[in-house]
Design a protein around this motif. Structure first.
Motif, PDB file in Angstrom:
ATOM      1  N   TYR A 128       0.607  -1.970   1.718  1.00 60.45           N
ATOM      2  CA  TYR A 128      -0.801  -1.667   1.997  1.00 60.45           C
ATOM      3  C   TYR A 128      -1.106  -2.711   3.124  1.00 60.45           C
ATOM      4  O   TYR A 128      -0.977  -4.138   2.681  1.00 60.45           O
ATOM      5  CB  TYR A 128      -1.752  -1.749   0.984  1.00 60.45           C
ATOM      6  CG  TYR A 128      -1.572  -0.435   0.208  1.00 60.45           C
ATOM      7  CD1 TYR A 128      -2.565   0.661   0.409  1.00 60.45           C
ATOM      8  CD2 TYR A 128      -0.740  -0.398  -0.809  1.00 60.45           C
ATOM      9  CE1 TYR A 128      -2.433   1.674  -0.236  1.00 60.45           C
ATOM     10  CE2 TYR A 128      -0.771   0.797  -1.564  1.00 60.45           C
ATOM     11  CZ  TYR A 128      -1.298   1.837  -1.425  1.00 60.45           C
ATOM     12  OH  TYR A 128      -1.232   2.908  -2.000  1.00 60.45           O
ATOM     13  N   ASN A 174      -9.007   4.599  -0.231  1.00 57.32           N
ATOM     14  CA  ASN A 174      -7.648   5.396  -1.111  1.00 57.32           C
ATOM     15  C   ASN A 174      -8.275   6.423  -2.098  1.00 57.32           C
ATOM     16  O   ASN A 174      -8.984   6.065  -3.077  1.00 57.32           O
ATOM     17  CB  ASN A 174      -6.843   4.336  -1.441  1.00 57.32           C
ATOM     18  CG  ASN A 174      -6.243   3.445  -0.511  1.00 57.32           C
ATOM     19  OD1 ASN A 174      -5.417   4.065   0.158  1.00 57.32           O
ATOM     20  ND2 ASN A 174      -6.676   2.488  -0.050  1.00 57.32           N
ATOM     21  N   THR A 217      -9.299   4.887  -5.358  1.00 55.07           N
ATOM     22  CA  THR A 217      -8.447   4.293  -6.432  1.00 55.07           C
ATOM     23  C   THR A 217      -8.344   2.803  -6.130  1.00 55.07           C
ATOM     24  O   THR A 217      -7.592   2.337  -7.250  1.00 55.07           O
ATOM     25  CB  THR A 217      -6.908   4.929  -6.156  1.00 55.07           C
ATOM     26  OG1 THR A 217      -6.512   4.546  -4.782  1.00 55.07           O
ATOM     27  CG2 THR A 217      -6.949   6.669  -5.978  1.00 55.07           C
ATOM     28  N   ALA A 270      -6.346   1.289  -4.605  1.00 57.41           N
ATOM     29  CA  ALA A 270      -4.873   0.989  -4.388  1.00 57.41           C
ATOM     30  C   ALA A 270      -4.525  -0.018  -3.629  1.00 57.41           C
ATOM     31  O   ALA A 270      -3.422  -0.739  -3.661  1.00 57.41           O
ATOM     32  CB  ALA A 270      -4.067   2.129  -3.980  1.00 57.41           C
TER      33      ALA A 270
END
Length: 306
Positions: A205, A211, A219, A221
């Motif tokens: 990332y 996300n 999420t 993430a």
């Protein structure tokens, strides 16, 4: 593909918010009382290919065509202005932001307590944006919240006019769009992101965006739901952090030559490719100079070192 109004709502979108008490007078920024911003990066400037013809882009935003641009030498901050830096400015000058004067700013509904979300007017067409009375840079999600645990995060809920006042105090200025894109590319040309064309190279990332399922479920993430610290993720080839994602960044230019709106660059933590993929380095959007929200910040620039 027409532009979608998801990025940052304009002040006039909140016509149902009750008028606040008369605003406090805004102090004049005094350049003589400012202090030089330390740690600006010296960039040599030169010719580069600006813009994009990305098929997933927004031609109506003026992203293209790809054209050769020339930029002179300048300095630019490696990060956006942080809450701690903005607090120092306010302490020194007594500056009252436009969000404080108007009595409200825009906040993502998912960050609000249920009662406050229900009481805050939704923006037509983008109901995930709420005009929250009492939201400002000190109280990013409205009454009862604080920036205290986010000293190193980008300051938000600042208008273009607020950014100009900070620049006057600190002896800096906002970057032009040409300077911003040159710096944000980090030496790479005709690439979608500051690090290349792949959003997550080797699964890493690289920026703070939405996300999951926008706007219902994030999420996290990439590690963050709202803003991330200003020095999160890897810097680009010129040493700039978070030139895409995290917060939109005000630029000096008008979005259109004859229009009142000012340009913003970089996308934010609310961008998602299912709705708005403006976290690309050539993407741009706009807002009125008195508008603010929980995903708008700025970084500063200056003349080159003598």
């Amino acid at each position: 593909m027409p532009p979608k109004p998801c990025c940052t709502p304009a002040r006039e979108a909140a016509v149902t918010v009750p008028a606040p008490a008369p605003p406090s007078p805004r102090p004049r920024a005094d350049p003589a009382a400012g202090r030089a911003v330390r740690g600006l990066l010296d960039l040599p400037g030169g010719r580069f290919l600006m813009g994009t013809e990305d098929p997933d882009g927004f031609p109506a935003d003026g992203e293209g065509p790809v054209r050769e641009a020339v930029v002179g030498a300048f300095r630019i901050a490696p990060t956006t202005v942080t809450n701690a830096q903005f607090a120092a400015f306010v302490k020194a000058t007594g500056h009252v932001t436009e969000a404080e004067s108007f009595g409200f700013s825009f906040v993502f509904a998912g960050f609000l307590a249920a009662e406050l979300a229900s009481a805050s007017p939704a923006v037509a067409g983008t109901p995930w944006w709420r005009a929250v009375a009492g939201a400002d840079w000190r109280r990013p999600e409205g009454p009862g919240t604080s920036f205290a645990a986010r000293q190193d995060h980008p300051v938000t809920h600042v208008s273009w006019n607020d950014a100009q006042a900070y620049c006057a105090w600190s002896g800096t200025r906002l970057p032009t769009e040409t300077e911003w894109e040159y710096a944000a590319r980090g030496g790479l040309e005709r690439r979608r992101y500051p690090w290349g064309d792949e959003l997550r190279p080797d699964g890493r990332y690289m920026c703070n965006i939405w996300n999951g399922d926008f706007p219902r479920h994030n999420t996290r993430a990439d590690g963050w739901a709202g803003t991330a610290p200003a020095k999160s993720f890897r810097p680009n080839g010129y040493g700039l952090y978070n030139t895409v994602g995290n917060v939109w960044e005000w630029c000096a230019d008008r979005f259109a030559p004859a229009g009142p709106e000012r340009s913003m660059r970089g996308g934010s933590h609310m961008c998602h490719d299912s709705y708005c993929n403006r976290y690309r380095v050539a993407a741009r959007t706009r807002n009125t100079p008195d508008s603010s929200s929980g995903n708008i910040g700025f970084r500063v620039a200056a003349a080159p070192t003598a």
